[in-house]
Structures are given as C-alpha cells and as structure tokens.
Design an enzyme around this catalytic site. Structure first.
Site, PDB file in Angstrom:
ATOM      1  N   ASP A 242       0.811  -1.227   0.000  1.00 56.54           N
ATOM      2  CA  ASP A 242       0.000   0.000   0.000  1.00 56.54           C
ATOM      3  C   ASP A 242       0.841   1.272   0.000  1.00 56.54           C
ATOM      4  O   ASP A 242       1.995   1.285   0.409  1.00 56.54           O
ATOM      5  CB  ASP A 242      -0.954   0.017   1.210  1.00 56.54           C
ATOM      6  CG  ASP A 242      -0.237  -0.096   2.553  1.00 56.54           C
ATOM      7  OD1 ASP A 242       0.802  -0.791   2.636  1.00 56.54           O
ATOM      8  OD2 ASP A 242      -0.719   0.496   3.535  1.00 56.54           O
TER       9      ASP A 242
ATOM     10  N   GLU B 266      -0.490  -1.961   5.117  1.00 54.56           N
ATOM     11  CA  GLU B 266       0.413  -1.944   6.274  1.00 54.56           C
ATOM     12  C   GLU B 266       0.296  -0.632   7.030  1.00 54.56           C
ATOM     13  O   GLU B 266       0.515  -0.583   8.238  1.00 54.56           O
ATOM     14  CB  GLU B 266       1.872  -2.151   5.815  1.00 54.56           C
ATOM     15  CG  GLU B 266       2.879  -2.328   6.938  1.00 54.56           C
ATOM     16  CD  GLU B 266       3.287  -1.036   7.611  1.00 54.56           C
ATOM     17  OE1 GLU B 266       3.478  -1.032   8.841  1.00 54.56           O
ATOM     18  OE2 GLU B 266       3.399   0.001   6.917  1.00 54.56           O
TER      19      GLU B 266
END
Ligand code: NI
Length: 394
Positions: free
Chosen positions: A82, A140
């Site tokens: 991400d 994350e």
C-alpha cells in the site's frame, strides 16, 4: 559449480532494470490501504506468468507458492503493497499520477524486490528443496492493517519461518540494520476532549475553563513517564495537537487534545493507557469539567526471533558483506509484520537505500536509491535459500 551466493547476486543483477521498471510503475500508480486493485492485479499477472499458483486473500492481498525439489520445509517472504494518502512533491520522472496518493514509504520497492526474488527463485528451483511462499500484503500503513487478516485467512498455513524487509533511508545503500528481540515499537494514539462551561473571559468564576483544565492535564500526564514507569523501560507520551477557543475574551466550551504513546512492552503499554485515562478523568473532575477519552491501539511491538536474526546476519554477510551490517537502535515506529512473528519464527530487517536521499520516510519528496532493489532481491532470495538448506533442529 559456481558459488550459489555469486549465482544469486548475478541473477539479481541481470534483472536490475526490470526491478526499476516494476518499482517505477507501482510508484506512478499508488493505491492506499485495501484499495490496491491495480497493484494487486499487476502482481497477480506476474506471478501467473511465472507459473505459480496464486490465492487472493485479505481483499487485495496475494499468496503464491513456489515448489523446489521435494522437501519438507516452507519459508515465506513478505512485501507490503500500500501507498500513503499524501500528495507527492518534487519533479521525479516517475511521480505519482494519483492525486493525493503516493509511495513515499518505499513499499513500491518492496514489491519489486519480492517479484525479483520470485523470478530468481523460480528460475533456480532446482537449487533448493522445499517451498517458498510469497506474501503480498495490503494495508500496512493503517491499523488494524492487512497482516492480521492475511494470517486469519491462512497466509502462514504450513509455513515454518518468515522474513520481511523495509527499505531504509537512514541507512547507506546496501547496508542492513537488524536487532534481536524488540526492534519496532507499539504506536498508539489517544484523543481527549475536555468539556467545560463557556462564558465571558471577565467572569471566570461562573465558568468551567477547559483551557485551564487541559493545561493541567498536559502537565499532569508527564508523570506517566517520570513517576509511573520503570526508568529502564522505554515509554514516550507526546501531545500532537491542542485545540480550543476562538477569541481573546471567551472561555470556550471545550478543548481537544491528541497525542501518541510508544512502547516496547505490554505491561508498560497497559499501565500507560490506564494512567493516562485516570489522570485525564481525575484532573477534569478536580476542576468540575468532564473528559471524553479515546485510546486507539496500534500494532503490537515487532519482536524478532534470535535464531532467525542469526540466519539473516549470516546471509547478509554472504550477499552484501559483513561490513555492511550496521548497528542500529530500536525504532519508535510501528509495523504489522509483527502479526506474522507472533505466529511463527522469523525476522524483519532494514535494508539501506539512503545514498543521496535527504528526505525521510513519509515526506512528500521521499525517494529511494534504486540500487537497493538489486540488493533486496539478492538478499530475499538468499534468505529463502539459507533457511531451506538449514538442517532440521529439534
Ligand atoms: Ni513502510
């Protein structure tokens, strides 16, 4: 036969330009937590091209398996995928095309590194026995994160050990920082809303002044570190914002405070959370105000397994050279790799990518030294290889 570590380094070197292309492609098309649709699709296509069976999990996450020669052991390698909700700045040729979203933490590089390792290991599958599992994990950056979901959906089923890395701007390119035991902190946040009774600044006696109460609270909460915690155990309590009031002569109705708590040990964390609550409530009560208190827990501390750290250090020595192992201190930032380490042995490391880079992680102009991609691919490949060839210990 050629030394296997030389072979690994050569193979990584051969795909250096592809690593850069992959990384830049992800960099141009960043996506935030659990919205990594394009990112996930690109990785999925790549893994299928390699001929690996791929399973989708945790919404945008992926799990792929690579079989070597017959063998019992299974090792997992993980990348987060991400980006951050930040507007990128600067003039890099591969700047983000998605407004307000940017890969300014380095996860674009993590994906390229793991794709590189998958490609090298797939080519050299006759060189190891057992299985390598590749985990591409979403979200994350924002708790509760993607790692927990991946674990719940079976990412670690049958896996004996796991390794992960973070490209690290503070370290020189090609160096590695790692610690046995706690390496990254639990990062919690809290909000306190102090509710008083508004009125004119000239008649404080008929008001309950939340600015006064909030000020007392900021001072009183310093005692959580200085009076309630073992001085040999790390704890940070910091305020980030304090907001209230509109004009010179009005005592406002309420004041809002926010802050962060960083810890390495559960008892320290639990005690800090309890004391902050008690002091916020108690201080308010003492002056006739009320406090609304919200505490948001971050990821638990990241604790490496000693034996796996030894393995990492050996591999780093062979791939990057012993001189490239750097002394580091624990970092007060959080990381959800911790959820894997709670289940199985493993280790997380920082891989230096800082040469020529002046902006820190999460800065709008953050970038990496792309030479680290090649190091990362060789290192991840080497870790998988070294774990699988280890004799079984009981
Ligand atoms: Ni990160």
């Amino acid at each position: 036969m050629e030394d296997v570590y030389e072979e690994i380094k050569n193979e990584a070197k051969k795909i250096e330009s592809r690593l850069r292309e992959w990384r830049r492609d992800f960099h141009r098309h960043p996506e935030t937590a659990f919205k990594e649709e394009r990112t996930s699709r690109k990785i999925h296509e790549f893994l299928e091209e390699l001929g690996l069976p791929v399973k989708k999990m945790a919404r945008t996450g992926l799990r792929a398996e690579l079989e070597g020669k017959p063998g019992e052991k299974v090792v997992a390698l993980r990348s987060d995928i991400d980006a951050l909700p930040i507007q990128e700045e600067g003039d890099k040729e591969y700047i983000s095309k998605n407004s307000g979203v940017a890969h300014v933490c380095g996860h674009d590089g993590h994906m390229a590194i793991l794709m590189g390792a998958a490609s090298v290991l797939a080519k050299k599958r006759d060189r190891f026995s057992g299985k390598v599992v590749f985990l591409f994990q979403p979200a994350e950056e924002i708790p509760p994160g993607g790692a927990k979901k991946m674990v719940e959906e079976g990412a670690l089923d049958g896996v004996d050990a796991i390794f992960g890395l973070h490209l690290w701007q503070p370290l020189p390119t090609g160096s590695v920082g790692i610690l046995k035991g706690p390496m990254m902190a639990q990062a919690d946040n809290f909000d306190i809303k102090v509710k008083g009774k508004a009125g004119h600044g000239s008649t404080p006696h008929i008001t309950v002044d939340p600015i006064f109460v909030a000020s007392q609270m900021v001072v009183n909460l310093q005692s959580v570190v200085s009076r309630n915690t073992d001085p040999l155990k790390p704890l940070v309590v910091s305020f980030g914002t304090i907001k209230g009031g509109t004009v010179y002569n009005i005592i406002p109705q309420e004041v809002e405070l926010t802050g962060t708590v960083r810890t390495f040990e559960p008892e320290v964390q639990q005690n800090a959370q309890k004391r902050i609550y008690e002091i916020a409530k108690g201080t308010s009560r003492a002056f006739g105000a009320f406090a609304d208190f919200r505490y948001k827990k971050g990821y638990p501390p990241l604790v490496n397994h000693d034996e796996m750290v030894d393995l990492v250090l050996e591999t780093v020595g062979k791939i990057l050279g012993k001189d490239n192992i750097k002394d580091i201190s624990p970092v007060m930032g959080g990381e959800d790799f911790t959820y894997y380490l709670q289940k199985i042995p493993g280790a997380f490391l920082f891989l230096g990518a800082g040469d020529g880079q002046e902006y820190s992680h999460h800065h709008p102009k953050f970038d990496i030294d792309e030479r680290a991609l090649c190091h990362g691919t060789a290192l991840m490949t080497g870790l998988a290889y070294d774990f699988l060839k280890r004799p079984d210990r009981s």
